[in-house]
Structures are given as structure tokens and as C-alpha cells.
Design an enzyme around this catalytic site. Structure first.
Site, PDB file in Angstrom:
ATOM      1  N   ASP A 161       0.856  -1.183   0.000  1.00 21.08           N
ATOM      2  CA  ASP A 161       0.000   0.000   0.000  1.00 21.08           C
ATOM      3  C   ASP A 161       0.895   1.238   0.000  1.00 21.08           C
ATOM      4  O   ASP A 161       2.123   1.113  -0.073  1.00 21.08           O
ATOM      5  CB  ASP A 161      -0.970  -0.013   1.207  1.00 21.08           C
ATOM      6  CG  ASP A 161      -2.306   0.627   0.849  1.00 21.08           C
ATOM      7  OD1 ASP A 161      -2.301   1.829   0.502  1.00 21.08           O
ATOM      8  OD2 ASP A 161      -3.341  -0.059   0.881  1.00 21.08           O
ATOM      9  N   HIS A 211      -2.784   3.243  -4.298  1.00 22.71           N
ATOM     10  CA  HIS A 211      -2.192   2.664  -3.082  1.00 22.71           C
ATOM     11  C   HIS A 211      -0.770   2.151  -3.349  1.00 22.71           C
ATOM     12  O   HIS A 211      -0.397   1.073  -2.883  1.00 22.71           O
ATOM     13  CB  HIS A 211      -3.084   1.544  -2.536  1.00 22.71           C
ATOM     14  CG  HIS A 211      -4.397   2.053  -1.997  1.00 22.71           C
ATOM     15  ND1 HIS A 211      -4.495   2.705  -0.797  1.00 22.71           N
ATOM     16  CD2 HIS A 211      -5.655   2.031  -2.509  1.00 22.71           C
ATOM     17  CE1 HIS A 211      -5.765   3.063  -0.577  1.00 22.71           C
ATOM     18  NE2 HIS A 211      -6.485   2.669  -1.606  1.00 22.71           N
ATOM     19  N   GLU A 242      -9.816   2.545  -5.195  1.00 26.51           N
ATOM     20  CA  GLU A 242      -9.520   3.947  -4.843  1.00 26.51           C
ATOM     21  C   GLU A 242      -8.338   4.515  -5.628  1.00 26.51           C
ATOM     22  O   GLU A 242      -7.474   5.180  -5.058  1.00 26.51           O
ATOM     23  CB  GLU A 242      -9.247   4.041  -3.328  1.00 26.51           C
ATOM     24  CG  GLU A 242     -10.434   3.600  -2.494  1.00 26.51           C
ATOM     25  CD  GLU A 242     -10.164   3.619  -1.003  1.00 26.51           C
ATOM     26  OE1 GLU A 242     -11.053   4.040  -0.253  1.00 26.51           O
ATOM     27  OE2 GLU A 242      -9.059   3.206  -0.575  1.00 26.51           O
TER      28      GLU A 242
HETATM   29  C1  ACM Z   1     -11.035  -0.777   0.328  1.00 30.42           C
HETATM   30  O1  ACM Z   1     -11.579  -0.749   1.422  1.00 30.42           O
HETATM   31  N1  ACM Z   1     -10.356   0.276  -0.112  1.00 30.42           N
HETATM   32  C2  ACM Z   1     -11.083  -1.937  -0.524  1.00 30.42           C
END
Ligand code: ACM
Length: 457
Positions: free
Chosen positions: A138, A209, A270
Site C-alpha cells: 500500500d 495505493h 480507490e
Molecule cells: C477498500 O476498502 N479500499 C477496498
């Protein structure tokens, strides 16, 4: 009386004294993971406990059930019980409700040392959970050793500080944090899991991420920067150019060499401003290698994916239903029901209260949408605010015990009945296992984190 609640439990008369042995055979004509336990007076040349199972997994689950009948001491690391162990005369027939009974652990935001990861596999196993989804990378950390690109773990594996509490109001710890697993560590984790009939599904998150990777190799990103010391959604995503895609194909090839799982996670969540082609090309690469890509539900927006792509529906169940219409298999993990980092009570003293209120009763009441291609469901443990195994225990349990029953046992569910079993059986078992769960009455004094701001929704 036992967990998870079996499909059928037929009580006979009386009890037997158990010598700890089990006679088992793989002889049951039933679905994968199913078993029958018969407890009766011991024959002259055998055990009082007879297990018939459909497969090795069924035999393993039967052993967990017999341990549950034997009582909490059966879950200690070494026997301390004095005197005979009594088991009820009974026949238990049992089978898992879902094939995917998963837990995701985010080892990127806070590294979970290997020893503690192995312990979590033990905890999953006693709950008959069978998928560990490992979120390995991440913005805040890269935890997978890369032989080809060693700066990924050497540079991306640590950060100089962390946000302490919510990003809108928390300060910085000023304390370095880091760690990574060697490829051999992860092979060991995979093998340890396999002995417990658990599949480890690894995830390398792209194209968002990814700040830890970009910190190691700045040419990968749309802009530069170090390993992130904040939480939230980071606009610095991966470039979608040919060399970055090639780089990640190589990284995923290393991952495939370590993880035999058919399903391989590529994230996809995201990624504001991320290029969908990136996800598609990595998905195609995994499919060409004979694996099944797995992505968070945002990947449904990037254009056609290999049909065998598995979708993790987290923003609710709607995306999962859309994925089913498009022919994908789905794992349900809607945040409002199974995000175990969310606060467990609407009380300001809850340690770092974030998200919506999610009590064990809420988890127990969750009914995953049933359809042929719903593989199952998964609880997610994001670790921005869970910086140690003790914090992880607090967030995970006893909600994970409730979740285990949702994915193993058929509906309907009775919360009052479960509360009794939780109090009389699960919690003593968790105590025996040394799990520092959240007591039903609220946090213990040392579980409080006064002054660390959360952000309740
Ligand atoms: C997530 O909670 N961003 C998959």
C-alpha cells in the site's frame, strides 16, 4: 453448544470419557469440507469418536468440532486438563455454507511480524475459516521481498513516521515503522496455512495505493514522494506506460512463484485518476499465467476483464450483484457489515473510533446475498489504526467468531442464542487461546487510547 453451529446435532443419552483419540476415514459422500462425527461408547478395538469426512478438510473441521465439545482447555498450546474429558453421546453432521470463508489482513499499513501472522492462521483454523487474503502493499509500506527490484522492500518497506489516529486531526508518531516478509517467509506462511486447509490469497495493489513502490522507484509514479506517513486516498498513482506495466508483470511473476493460490489479488481500489488499462493488462497477464485475477469492486469500471476475475464487493453488495450479471464470481465484504476496523460501539471511549458502528450483533446479522457465483464472504481488517497484534485482537474478536458462523452455518440466526454460546463457549475458548478480544461490556482499561482522535461516521 458448539461453534460453528453444525447443520445437525443429535444428542444421545449420557456422556463418554474421551481418551483423546479419533478414528477417521475419508468415506463421506458429501460436499467438500463436510463431515459426520459419531460419539458413542468405544468399541473394543477403536475410539469412541468416529469421524467420516468427505475429504481431508472435512476431517480437519471435524477435529475442531470435537475440540469444541471437549472444552476451552482443548485450545491451549499444551494439555493442562486433569481427569477425564467428557463428551456428549451424539451425532453431528456438518458442512460449510460457503467455499470462501475469508479474512483480509492489511499487513501494509502496519506490518504484522511473521510469528503473529502464523498465530492468526491458527485462529482462523479453529474458526473453520479457509482464506487469508494478504494485503501486501500500500502507500504506507511494501511487505513482499522482490529479488528483481530489491528497493521495493528495502526502501518501500519502512516509513519514518505514521499518522497517529485520524488523518484529519491526529498527530505524527515520529517513530519509524517497517518490516517485510522474505519470499521464504511467505512460502512458510503458505505451507503453514495449507496444513490448516487455508489458502493464502496475496494482493499487490495497483494502480493506486502504490506510493511505497513509487518511493523505491520514482519513475513508476505520476509524481514522486517518500513512503506515505498519512492515511487516506493518495492521488499519486502508477503511470500506465509500457515500462511500468512490464515492471509489474515481473513483480507479479515473483508473487506467483511464492503463492500457489489460483486467485491472485491486484487491488484496483480507490485509484483516483488511475488508468483502467493498467488493471486490465495486469489481469490479462495473470490470466495468461493460468491464475484468476481478483480485484476490489472498482475494477468493474475499467472495462472488460477476464471473466474468471473474482470481484470483492466492498462498497456494499450492489457492485457484487453487477459483477454476477457480468459472469464474475464474487466475494461479499460490504464495509458496513464486515469491516472489522470499524468501531465496535457508539461510545467515545472506543479506542480510535472510526467508521460506522459495527457490533458483533451486526456482524452476526449479516446475510450475504446468495447466488451460485457468490463464492462466499470475507471480513476485512484494515490496520491504519491497528498497529500491534494486541490492537488486531481487539478489533477482530469476538466479531470474527460471529462472522465465522455466518459463513459456515446456514441461516436463520438467533442473536440471543448466539450470545449465550458466545459467553459460555467462544469467549472462554478465546481466553484459552490468549486472544485479547474486546469484552462484551467494553474495553478493558489498557485497551483504551485516550487522546488519539478517531473519526466516527
Ligand atoms: C477498500 O476498502 N479500499 C477496498
Amino acid at each position: 453448544m458448539i461453534l460453528p453451529r453444525p447443520v445437525s446435532f443429535t444428542r444421545g443419552d449420557g456422556e463418554i470419557e474421551w481418551d483423546g483419540t479419533v478414528d477417521g476415514r475419508i468415506s463421506l459422500d458429501g460436499p467438500p469440507g463436510s463431515y459426520r462425527v459419531t460419539i458413542a461408547a468405544a468399541p473394543a478395538d477403536g475410539s469412541a469418536v468416529v469421524v467420516e469426512a468427505a475429504d481431508d478438510a472435512g476431517f480437519f473441521y471435524a477435529r475442531q468440532t470435537v475440540n469444541q465439545l471437549a472444552g476451552p482447555d482443548a485450545f491451549r498450546a499444551a494439555p493442562i486438563h486433569r481427569g477425564p474429558i467428557r463428551l456428549p453421546v451424539c451425532v453431528i453432521e456438518d458442512a460449510p455454507r460457503f467455499a470462501w470463508r475469508g479474512v483480509m489482513i492489511d499487513v501494509a499499513r502496519h506490518f504484522l511480524p511473521k510469528h503473529d501472522l502464523l498465530r492468526y492462521l491458527d485462529l482462523l483454523a479453529v474458526h473453520k475459516l479457509n482464506v487469508l487474503h494478504l494485503h501486501l502493499t500500500d502507500d504506507q509500506g511494501w511487505r513482499f521481498e522482490s529479488k528483481r527490484y530489491p528497493k521495493l522492500h528495502e526502501v518501500g518497506g519502512w516509513r519514518p513516521s505514521s499518522r497517529y489516529g485520524d488523518r484529519r486531526s491526529g498527530g505524527q508518531t515520529g517513530r519509524p515503522h517497517g518490516g517485510y516478509y522474505t519470499q521464504d517467509d511467505l512460502r512458510e506462511v503458505v505451507a503453514y496455512a495449507a496444513r490448516r486447509h487455508i489458502t493464502v490469497v496475496p494482493e499487490i495493489d495497483v494502480p493506486g495505493h502504490s506510493q511505497a513502490a513509487i518511493a523505491a522507484y520514482p519513475e513508476l509514479g505520476v509524481s514522486g514522494g517518500g513512503v506515505w506517513t498519512d492515511w487516506g486516498v493518495n492521488p499519486n498513482v502508477l503511470k500506465a506506460d509500457e515500462s511500468t506495466v512490464d515492471f509489474y508483470r515481473n513483480v507479479f511473476d515473483e508473487l506467483l512463484d511464492v503463492f500457489p493460490s489460483e486467485v491472485i489479488g491486484l487491488g484496483g481500489d480507490e485509484a483516483e485518476g488511475g488508468d483502467g488499462r493498467f488493471v486490465r493488462r495486469i489481469a490479462q497477464h495473470l490470466a495468461q499465467r493460468g491464475r484468476r485475477p481478483h480485484g476490489w469492486d472498482e475494477v468493474l469500471d475499467v472495462g472488460p476483464l477476464p471473466t474468471r476475475t473474482v470481484i470483492a464487493s466492498w462498497r456494499g453488495e450492489e457492485a457484487g450483484l453487477t459483477a454476477l450479471e457480468r459472469g464474475h464470481d464474487v466475494v461479499m465484504c460490504p464495509e458496513k457489515h464486515v469491516y472489522l476496523d470499524y468501531r465496535q460501539a457508539d461510545d467515545p471511549s472506543e479506542p480510535i473510533p472510526v467508521g460506522t458502528v459495527l457490533t458483533w450483533e451486526d456482524v452476526y446479522s449479516y446475510e450475504p446475498a446468495a447466488a451460485d457465483r457468490v463464492l462466499g464472504a470475507q471480513a476485512n481488517l484494515w490496520t491504519e489504526h491497528l498497529d500491534s497484534p494486541r490492537r488486531l485482537d481487539y478489533a477482530a474478536f469476538p466479531r470474527l467468531s460471529a462472522f465465522a458462523e455466518v459463513v459456515w452455518s446456514p441461516a436463520p440466526r438467533d442473536i440471543a442464542e448466539f450470545r449465550t454460546r458466545l459467553t459460555e463457549h467462544h469467549l472462554p475458548r478465546l481466553d484459552a487461546l490468549g486472544v485479547e478480544y474486546r469484552p462484551l461490556s467494553g474495553p478493558r482499561p489498557w485497551q483504551l487510547l485516550p487522546g488519539v482522535p478517531g473519526f466516527p461516521r
